[in-house]
Structure formats: structure tokens, C-alpha cells
Design a protein around this motif. Sequence first.
Motif, PDB file in Angstrom:
ATOM      1  N   LEU A 417      -5.621  -0.163   2.878  1.00  0.00           N
ATOM      2  CA  LEU A 417      -5.879   0.299   1.513  1.00  0.00           C
ATOM      3  C   LEU A 417      -4.633   0.156   0.640  1.00  0.00           C
ATOM      4  CD1 LEU A 417      -7.852   3.580   2.310  1.00  0.00           C
ATOM      5  CD2 LEU A 417      -8.809   1.384   1.595  1.00  0.00           C
ATOM      6  N   HIS A 418      -4.857   0.010  -0.663  1.00  0.00           N
ATOM      7  CA  HIS A 418      -3.766   0.027  -1.637  1.00  0.00           C
ATOM      8  C   HIS A 418      -3.533   1.483  -2.042  1.00  0.00           C
ATOM      9  CE1 HIS A 418      -4.099  -4.316  -1.949  1.00  0.00           C
ATOM     10  NE2 HIS A 418      -5.372  -4.202  -2.292  1.00  0.00           N
ATOM     11  N   TYR A 419      -2.342   1.978  -1.784  1.00  0.00           N
ATOM     12  CA  TYR A 419      -2.036   3.393  -2.071  1.00  0.00           C
ATOM     13  C   TYR A 419      -1.189   3.515  -3.332  1.00  0.00           C
ATOM     14  CZ  TYR A 419      -0.084   8.086  -1.734  1.00  0.00           C
ATOM     15  OH  TYR A 419       0.297   9.387  -2.012  1.00  0.00           O
ATOM     16  N   ARG A 420      -1.573   4.454  -4.225  1.00  0.00           N
ATOM     17  CA  ARG A 420      -0.761   4.808  -5.391  1.00  0.00           C
ATOM     18  C   ARG A 420      -0.775   6.330  -5.530  1.00  0.00           C
ATOM     19  NH1 ARG A 420       0.267   0.362  -4.640  1.00  0.00           N
ATOM     20  NH2 ARG A 420       0.352  -1.436  -6.067  1.00  0.00           N
ATOM     21  N   GLY A 421       0.388   6.945  -5.436  1.00  0.00           N
ATOM     22  CA  GLY A 421       0.492   8.381  -5.613  1.00  0.00           C
ATOM     23  C   GLY A 421       1.263   8.710  -6.876  1.00  0.00           C
TER      24      GLY A 421
END
Length: 430
Positions: A417-421
Motif C-alpha cells: 500500500l501507499h502510506y501517507r500520514g
Amino acid sequence: MRVMIHGSELSAATAAAALSWVGHQVCWQPSGISWEELQRSGWLAREPLLTQYIEEALARGQLHIGDQPNPSDSSLDVLWLALSPGQRDEASRLVEDATEQLGPRSIVVNNSTFPVGDTERLEAQVADRGAVAVALADTLEEGRAWETFTRARRWLLGCDDDRAEQQVRELMRAFNRRHEVFQRMPRRAAELTKLAINGMLATRISYMNEMAGLADTLGVDVEHVRQGMGVDPRIGYEYLYPGCGFGGPNFSRDLMGLADVQSASGRHSELLDQVLEINEHKKETLFRKLWTHFHGRLEGRRVAIWGAAFKPGTARIDQAPVLTLLRALFAQGVHVRLHDPAALPAVREEVGDHPLLTLCEGEPIEACEDVDALMLVTEWKAYWNPDWQALSKCLSERLLLDGRNIYDPQYVAAQGLHYRGIGRRADPAH
């Protein structure tokens, strides 16, 4: 003691339950709503133990609600006001109506968040009866109301009279055995301290959110920054978690109350303005990340949102970040599938039947069916450990936007998955 409680706030319900539980004779008068309506409200049902203790007190005859008569005589030891900020005028009327029941040993407990100086104003109404008014700041935490009342870490008591302090201590004696919880100070000081505490907490949150934005720009993982700041004993870890904005009725009202106090005193607070501005800006951060990922081409996209309540453990969405997020997504023609364990009725009441919104009452993963991306807005425990394999199959664009930084970026990336926090992203090297 004979206690009359006015208000339909969480603080009123909790005081009624707790004081009757320890033997006081309590008559609770909810404001503008019946007990039957309160029983159906989501926020009361979500409070562990509260409804149970209220019902037990009713069965024992220690608690009477609404128009039911108090079996004791007509005199009152305590008049307890737990009203909303918009009920200041009603507070004056309630005190006036109760004047004949108050005597030289009676106290008026102002448990409402009113402007600084209002406790003194209420006392002026009962001064000829010899009664005294004290300020007892509302420090309850939604989702933990019973615990924070009966096992309080502290009570801010605004009191200018030794006898009134003794009366309050006797009233609350059952909740003051483990350690000393009362911090007495002048009434105005207590009223201002309550507002100042939440102002400081909001400042910490907004400052950390500013650092998260800077970390994003510089390619730094804000988690390293947070841990480095938190280990400093002058700072600590409390309220040092970046996120997609704070909300909630009490927090927001206290900040606006503090702003009103500043304005009324002729002092404008640029700092408080910045804190509020940063928070409102942060409520849009997940939308901006989504916009960036898809280069502004959002119309017709489908996203899932996990969490609508302003925090876990409550059904309320007052000033919650999800409201700002939904408005931005709808404006771009994005279809939203929203899941929350408790707050969907509140969303339905606030938003109505919107053609771009689907409320999902099943399992969280069901909200992710046939969507492009997932946004985590409220960190309910049910969301912390999803079935990553199933989630990866659901998200066509394999995008996860973590608004509370509850996931490990490297682990999420390892699931494909592409993670952005918030100030966090997976290291490309991994």
C-alpha cells in the motif's frame, strides 16, 4: 445531602449518577429534554456504567428525574448547575426560582463553563439568603465520564469561603479518599484556569501539527521529532501527537470562551487565533494529500473513511474534522463510504441523505469495498489492526491516508500500500 441538579450536559448526568450512588438525595432536572429522550441519545449510551448507575439510583429512590418530586423536605443543601454556555440566562432564572429553598448553609455549585466572573454574579442572587456560590470546573472526559468524576485526578475549586469549601468536600468526600484532589483558588482564577488549560493543550496540538507539516516538507519522519521532544522532561509526551485536527464540544467551547474573555478584557490574542487557524487548516490535510496523490483529478473517485466521532469513545461529531473533510470531498464530486462504531446517527442528522455519502454500519472492511483509497480520521481500536490482505484487495489505488499516525509506515508499505500520514511516510529505501 439534598441536591438539585440542572442541566442536560454530560456533566449533569454524571453528577446525578455519582452523587446519588454515594447516598445523597438527588433531584435532576434536565434542561429542555426528557429522561426518555436522553436514554435514546448516543452520547449517553456510549458512556460506560453511566446509564446503569442512573437506573440503579432511580430504583433505590436516591435519584428523581424531571418532574418527579424530591421525597425530602423542600430545603436544598446544594444547587448544582451543569449548563451549556448558551444557557447563562437560564442559570439566572433557575437560581432565582430556587432562592426560597436555599439557606445560610446552602451552596450553589457552578459546574457550567460560563464567562469568568459568572459565579460571583450567581452568588449575588442568593446573598440575602446567606448562601454561597462556588466554581467547580467541568473536567470530565467524554467516553470516560464516570471514571473521571469518581476517580478524579483533580478538581479545580473556585471558592472564597472556608465554610463553602467544607460543604463541597463533604459533598464529594467519597471521591476524595485516594489522594487530595481539590485545588482551591479564588473563583475567577478557577474559571480562567479551566479555559487556560484547554488553551495550552490546544496550543501543544497545533504546534505539533505545524512541526508535522514542516517535517513533511523536509522529508523528515515526525515520529523521530515527537519522541525527541517528549523525552525532554520540560515537555513530555502528553498531547504531542500530530493529527488531522481536534474537535469536540467542550474543547472547542473552552477555546472560544477563552477568546471571548480576551476580547472582553480588551486584549486580543494573536497566539490563540493562530492555534484555532492551524487546527481548522489541519482538518483539510487528508483532503490535500488525496488531491496531491491524484493531481487534482478527484471527480468520480470513491474513498472510504474510518471514523467520524471527534475522538474514540464518543458518538459526538461537534466540530469534528470529518465534517470539514466531507464538505471538501463532496465539493469535488467524491463518493464517500463512511464507517464509525457510534457516530453514524449524528452524521446522518448533520449531513442528511447526501447523494455522495454511504453510511456503513457493518464491519470496517465492508466500507472499503470498491473504493480507491482509505482515510483514517478517528482512531477507534477496531481500526488499529485490519486484515491487511483484504484491505489491499479492496483499495484499487492502494492508498492509505492515516490521519492519526496509528500505523507503521514501513509495515503498511510492505503490504503493498501507499502510506501517507501526518508528517510520516514510508521510507522509499524500504
